[in-house]
Structure formats: C-alpha cells, structure tokens
Write an enzyme that holds these catalytic residues in place. Structure first.
Site, short mmCIF file in Angstrom:
data_model
loop_
_atom_site.label_atom_id
_atom_site.label_comp_id
_atom_site.label_asym_id
_atom_site.label_seq_id
_atom_site.Cartn_x
_atom_site.Cartn_y
_atom_site.Cartn_z
N GLU A 388 14.22 5.25 9.65
CA GLU A 388 15.45 4.62 9.16
C GLU A 388 16.72 5.22 9.74
O GLU A 388 17.77 5.24 9.10
CB GLU A 388 15.48 4.62 7.63
CG GLU A 388 14.37 3.79 7.00
CD GLU A 388 14.51 3.60 5.50
OE1 GLU A 388 15.36 4.27 4.90
OE2 GLU A 388 13.77 2.78 4.94
N GLU A 450 7.39 -0.79 5.37
CA GLU A 450 7.67 -0.49 3.97
C GLU A 450 8.12 -1.77 3.27
O GLU A 450 8.85 -2.56 3.85
CB GLU A 450 8.77 0.57 3.80
CG GLU A 450 8.42 1.97 4.22
CD GLU A 450 9.55 2.95 3.92
OE1 GLU A 450 10.36 2.68 3.00
OE2 GLU A 450 9.64 3.97 4.63
#
Length: 762
Positions: A388, A450
């Site tokens: 991320e 995710e």
C-alpha cells in the site's frame, strides 16, 4: 570432513536490558535466564498491552564447540531475529544485520577456536528503528522482539555449495527438464579440477543425473549450471497432489560437500484470462496471514507454524495464502509445499518508503526472500512492492529487476490500494475494499489481495446481525470474483485476528479483522470459505448464528434490515444464514419441519456453494422454545445433521489439544483450545468465566493463567522442556468444573506422532 549442521536452538542464556560488556568472552552469564529458541524477549497479554513493553535491547549468549579434527569453514545461520542483530564470537565483533524478517549468515572461521569452547553473543535491538524496513511510518501490525526463528552452526569445506536453484522448464512438454544453478563459495584457489553432480531423487531412487568438471582459481563465488533431463513420466506438483522430489548436488574435491533442495515441478502463470496451474484455470481463494500469535508474537516453533498452514488448507479450504506483509517462517512454507497451499510472498513493509539506505535494505530483502524460497513449488508470485505504498519508479524498477534476475520462472506483483498506479510488475495486485463492484483495469493481469478486514471488523461476541453480515460481505466479494474469469482470484483480509498498534484495531492492540480469532478459533465467516470445497472432500454445514429466542424475536427483525440484498433491489429482514456445500437443507424446530431450503443462487450465483438464507426462523416465538435441527442433503440423500440447543445453557467445558504427542527439545509446542459449548458441542459465544490451569509433567504454559474466556473460548499453548514424559493440563472452569488434556512428550530426536484428529470448527 563433509558438511555438518549443528542445531543451536537449545542452551542459550538471555538478559535484558543489555549492558556494556555483555559480549565479552570471559563474562560470567550463569545468572542469566536459560532459554530455548524460538524465543520472545518478553511475554505479553493477548491484548491491551503497551507495545513499548518489548522495545528494548537484549543479549543472547551460547557456547559452541567445533568438532575435533574439523579444519573447514564455520558459519552462523540465523533464520530471523527482530529487529537489528549484532554478532560477536569470543568477544570479537563479527558483523551486524538490520532487519527481522529475512535470514542472515555470518562467517566465524577467523574467530572460532578449534581446541576450546567458543562464546557466541548476539545483541538484539527490538526498537522500531526508522532506518530499517518496515519502520519509519505508521504500521498496522507489531513486530515484537527476540531471536524468534531457528539458529544453526554450519560447518563446510574450504570450497562448498553455497546455494542451489533447481528450476523446472518446459513443464507441460514431454521434454521437461530441470536447470540446476549451483553457486560455489571458495576461500581460495583449488589445484586441479573439481567434480560437481546433480541428481533428481524420489526417495532413494535416482530419476536423473548430470555431472561436469569445474575449476576454482580464485577466492569468492562462482556459478555452475547443470541440466537434468530425460525425466520420463514424472508427476507434477498440484494443489490436490503436491508431489515433491529432491535435487541433491554433490561437490567432489579435496573435501566433499552436499546440498539438497526439495522441489516440485509445476507451471503457474497469471494471464488476462485468469490464473493457470499446470495449464488448468484455477480460481484463487484464500486469506492473508500474519505470523504472530498471542503472548509471544512470532516466536512459535516448527509444529505451531506448520499448523497455521494446515488450518488454512484443511480447515478453511483455502488454496492460496498471502504472507502479509513479510517473508514468513520456513516451517510454515515447508508445510505449504507439502499440502498444496499456494503462496503469494512479499517483502517487509507497510505503506512507508524510506530514504536511499532504507530502500537498499528493502532490495536486500527482495534478494534474501527470492534466494530462500525460489525452489518452493507453493510460491507463485513475488511481492516486490511495499504494501500500500505510493509509486516510486526507480525503487520499484530496481526491486522488479532484482526478482526477475534471481528467478525468471515466477511473475512479480506489487500490492497497492489505489488504481491510478504505475504498473512495473507483471501482475496488478490490489487491495480492493469496495464491496459494491470490484474494479479492474482492463489491460492488466489482476489479483485482489485484500478485501473485507477493517471495513467490517467482527468479534466472536458481536450481535447476530453483525456476525451474519460479516459472512455475507465475504460472500459478496467472492461471488464477484468467481463471476469474472479475468479475476485471478481473491485473498480476503484476513485469516486470524492479530495484534496491532494502540491507535489501530479496536483500541486494545487487536485488529478483529480475521475470519478466525487470534487463537485460531473460527468465527462464522470462516465457514463461508470452508463451505466452498467439494462435498467429496468434506461435507460442511455451519450455521452463522447461535440459536437464541431473543436473537430471532419477531420484534427484533429490523436490526437485520441492511444485511442482505437479493440483487432484485429487495431488502430482507429477520434472516438466518447457514454456510453449507449441501444442495438442500431441512430445518426443524423441535419435531416440526419449518423450512426446506436451497442455496441462495439468485444472490450468489457464481459461488461454487452459495450460503443458505432464510427468514423461516424469525417468527418462531411461542410458549415453548425447542432445539433446532438442520439436516443436509445431497441429491436427496441425508449426509449430515447439526443440532443446536434451545436451552440457553452453558452445558459443557472442553479442553482440546491440537496434538497428543510432542518431543522434549525445549521448544516443541501445541495449542490447547478451551471452549464452552451447549450439550451438542456448539460454542456458546457469550459464555465467560475464568479457567484455572495447572500443568503436571515436563511442560509449561504459554498464555494467561487463569485464562478469561472471551466469546466462549480461547487457547493457550503447551511448550515442552528437555525432559520426556507424560503431561497433563488440568483446567477448571469457575462454573462448569474440570477437564484434562493429556500429551505424551517423547525424547528429543524421536519423530513425533501425527496430530490428534481435528474436530469440525464450532
């Protein structure tokens, strides 16, 4: 003398905090704590602690002796120590390693004495240093401290085989072969030629052999390539039949050396049409895993690490796991190889990218990860981007190039959480938490890494509507993924609840994002994954609720009014959700059948096995309340039955160890689940009570004692000492009485018996 490996997990002394001179060879450390690896520098409560409690510097010391007559080279191999390690041998500084998630080796040849014991000292700094990945920014996980993986003393000849990469090629063709790249390490020139050979073995049977001569004319490393061909009708590695072989490399010279790597032959490719394993499209369905446990962080031994892989593959029926957000225990990955659990592996980090020196360490982590695990058939994708993080062109160009140079047989991925991102990797891997419509760049190979997680954290004790919505949110995303062949698959966030920072999670240092809790006890959402397996593998029937009149009161149904959309725009209320791979369910309250159900295919038509959803239980209010019986049918045949008590009574107290046999190496351990159930064995999610624990025999408890049950359950671990014998764990609940778990501890070096049979998750 040939290569020899000495296990150094036992016999350490530990002290904290560190003091000047702790590394001195003549220091008297007899008053220090005696510990066995893997080791956590401190034991913590499972939640609600201060993370500063483990952020200090400590020192480990151990004496080692080099075998009589050995004249070769000596290396110290550390699989993992958190976070910065400085090594001394006999008081002489050997070196420093920055980083806790990748292995490191240090040569001790110049420092060791051959005629007396040697003192190894390792100073371990567990503070969150911003110069070391993953630190420098905010993080959603904790790192703990200590030498939390194995340590080995490696004795090798002057010239030895330092590394082997056995790469299968042309796997789906008749001319399949294995390219074997052997890295030799020499401390100087060797007169005359050496002979190096590689063999492919199936047990003692040799399937292929290749040999050549090589000359070593200087100090340093050199690479020698061999080819194993004419493999015949060799069996491929697959998730349902994970066939493994050994590649054995021998070096013949002044002293012989031997290096063995376990491999499997398979082709794994991400394409615009999805993921293909051995030419067959396979939808990836899995969960993320943090390698942390209650009380001790990552410091659990081989058996416990392997057990997590078994939970994911056999209990949750996943076919893939992502090692978020760092390379994980080699014992966990060993088990993934053995049981057919695919792995997406990534480098340490969480959103933050540091300066040039920080990035250099991250690149070193890429190299260490790929070198350690590139022979594993289970690993299908290298994660070479900090999880991320924003785009960093030069940095991620470098990490991709490094991974591809070290291993051109696997693709690269880079996990981001936004879509307007530069693609430098082979596969567009993205964390997508939009449960409405998954997005997909049309030109990319695409894997969702995710979903769920922080958007809907759920505890074992949450109300019925939240628990069932948790199930359905995972179902909605998986249904979308199964409905589009361009989606390679989805990896949900996450398998197990985990410890985090105090300002993250739920404010008690726990993220309740898992489909199982921190003790690996499944929540109802776990059954959604479990129920997607073929009934020939396991018949699953798991209600996503506990049976309570108050939860299904007709005047309480409005609390469910946002739970379920039938895709025609209609909202339903007062629903009960049941996860099953049966094709029909029949529900009975008492002796009366109240419903015959089919899977909710209209809402979840792409799932292999949609959940069953009904409002037939919401109006069963009356003078009497009865047990609920659910029958599962396949093709009209009754195949399973589940009963839930209507009494509302905490009836039974259960104590269940994962294993009934351990070994007395001072490290071996097993989980012991504590559970309160109804009379039919269903966990009572609001049951509480303190459990007093007492160990009889050569083992100790890892965990709270007394243990306060939460969500009707919990777990501690039993860890052996170095003494064999029977162990009994006596557990007494404040209201439900006592129960005992019995375990036999065998002498060290004895192969342990298989794990105890596993019960269906309740």
């Amino acid at each position: 003398m040939p290569r020899h490996l000495l296990d150094l997990d036992r016999g350490w002394r530990h002290t904290a905090p560190a003091s000047p001179g702790d590394e001195a060879a003549d220091l008297d450390d007899s008053g220090w704590e005696r510990v066995t690896l893997p080791h956590s520098t401190t034991t913590l409560p499972w939640h609600g602690f201060d993370r500063a409690a483990y952020q200090f510097v400590s020192v480990y010391r151990r004496t080692v002796e080099v075998p009589e007559g050995f004249t070769g080279r000596v290396f110290l191999d550390v699989d993992g120590a958190m976070t910065a390690s400085t090594v001394w041998c006999n008081g002489v500084l050997v070196g420093e390693h920055l980083g806790g998630y990748t292995p490191f080796s240090m040569e001790l040849t110049a420092q060791v004495a051959r005629d007396r014991p040697n003192v190894i000292a390792i100073r371990v700094d567990a503070t969150e240093r911003p110069d070391i990945p993953p630190f420098g920014g905010r993080m959603d996980y904790l790192t703990f401290g200590g030498i939390y993986r194995d340590v080995t003393l490696r004795l090798v000849p002057q010239v030895f085989v330092a590394d082997v990469f056995a790469k299968p090629v042309r796997v789906l063709e008749a001319e399949r072969a294995i390219e074997v790249s052997c890295e030799l390490d020499a401390d100087g020139a060797v007169p005359g030629p050496l002979s190096i050979e590689a063999e492919l073995r199936d047990g003692a049977r040799i399937l292929a052999r290749s040999q050549r001569e090589v000359r070593v004319s200087d100090r340093g490393t050199a690479t020698v390539d061999l080819l194993l061909e004419n493999l015949g009708d060799i069996e491929l590695w697959d998730i349902d039949r994970p066939r493994l072989y050994d590649v054995v490399v021998r070096l013949h010279g002044p002293s012989d050396d031997e290096h063995t790597r376990r491999i499997g032959l398979r082709e794994a490719r991400f394409t615009p049409a999805g993921f293909f394993l051995n030419g067959r499209r396979l939808k990836l369905r899995g969960l993320n895993r943090h390698q942390t446990f209650p009380f001790v962080g990552g410091a659990m031994p081989r058996r416990v690490q392997r057990r997590d892989a078994e939970i994911l593959r056999h209990e949750l029926k996943c076919n893939v796991v992502r090692t978020s957000h760092y390379p994980q225990s080699p014992h966990f990955l060993d088990r993934c190889d053995e049981i057919g659990l695919l792995v997406v592996e990534e480098i340490p980090g969480w959103s933050h990218v540091g300066d040039a020196a920080w990035q250099a360490l991250a690149c070193r982590d890429v190299e260490a990860m790929v070198r350690r695990d590139r022979n594993r058939p289970s690993v299908i994708l290298w994660g070479v981007r900090i999880n991320e993080s924003r785009d960093h062109h030069d940095f991620y160009t470098r990490t991709n190039q490094l991974a591809r140079t070290l291993d051109d047989s696997r693709q690269t991925g880079g996990i981001r959480n936004f879509f307007d991102s530069e693609l430098l990797e082979d596969v567009y891997t993205v964390n997508d938490f939009d449960i409405g419509e998954l997005r997909r760049p049309n030109h990319q190979l695409y894997l969702v890494t995710e979903f769920g997680g922080h958007t809907f954290p759920t505890k074992q004790t949450d109300h019925l509507d939240r628990v069932q919505e948790h199930v359905l949110r995972h179902a909605r995303v998986l249904d979308q993924i199964y409905g589009d062949d361009r989606h390679a698959g989805g990896i949900g966030w996450c398998a197990f609840d985990y410890n985090t920072r105090g300002d993250a999670g739920s404010g008690d240092h726990v993220c309740y994002h898992g489909v199982s809790d921190i003790f690996r006890i499944p929540k109802p959402a776990a059954a959604l994954y479990r129920s997607q397996c073929d009934p020939a593998e396991a018949i699953v029937l798991e209600p996503a609720f506990h049976w309570s009149r108050g939860e299904f009161h007709p005047h309480a149904v409005e609390t469910h009014n946002t739970m379920y959309d039938d895709r025609a725009g209609h909202r339903s209320s007062g629903l009960a959700v049941i996860c099953s791979n049966c094709d029909e369910l029949r529900l009975y309250v008492g002796d009366r059948m109240v419903s015959r159900l089919e899977p909710a295919r209209e809402a979840f038509g792409h799932l292999p096995h949609p959940p069953f959803i009904t409002d037939a239980l919401s109006a069963k209010w009356g003078p009497d309340w009865h047990d609920l019986c659910i029958e599962g049918y396949l093709e009209g045949r009754l195949v399973t039955t589940r009963r839930l008590s209507g009494r509302g009574v905490d009836a039974l107290f259960q104590v269940e160890p994962d294993d009934t046999t351990l070994v007395a190496d001072g490290s071996d351990a097993t989980r012991v689940v504590l559970r309160v159930t109804d009379e039919f064995g269903n966990r009572r999610p609001y049951a509480t009570g303190a459990v007093s624990l007492r160990v009889e025999g050569p083992a100790r408890i890892i965990g709270d004692n007394p243990f306060a049950l939460v969500g009707g359950g919990g777990a501690v671990w039993l860890r052996t000492t170095e003494t064999p014998g029977p162990v009994r764990l006596h557990a007494e609940h404040t209201a439900l009485g006592a129960a005992t778990a019995e375990i036999q501890v065998l002498p060290a070096g004895t192969p342990s018996a298989p794990s105890a049979p596993q019960l269906a998750p309740r």
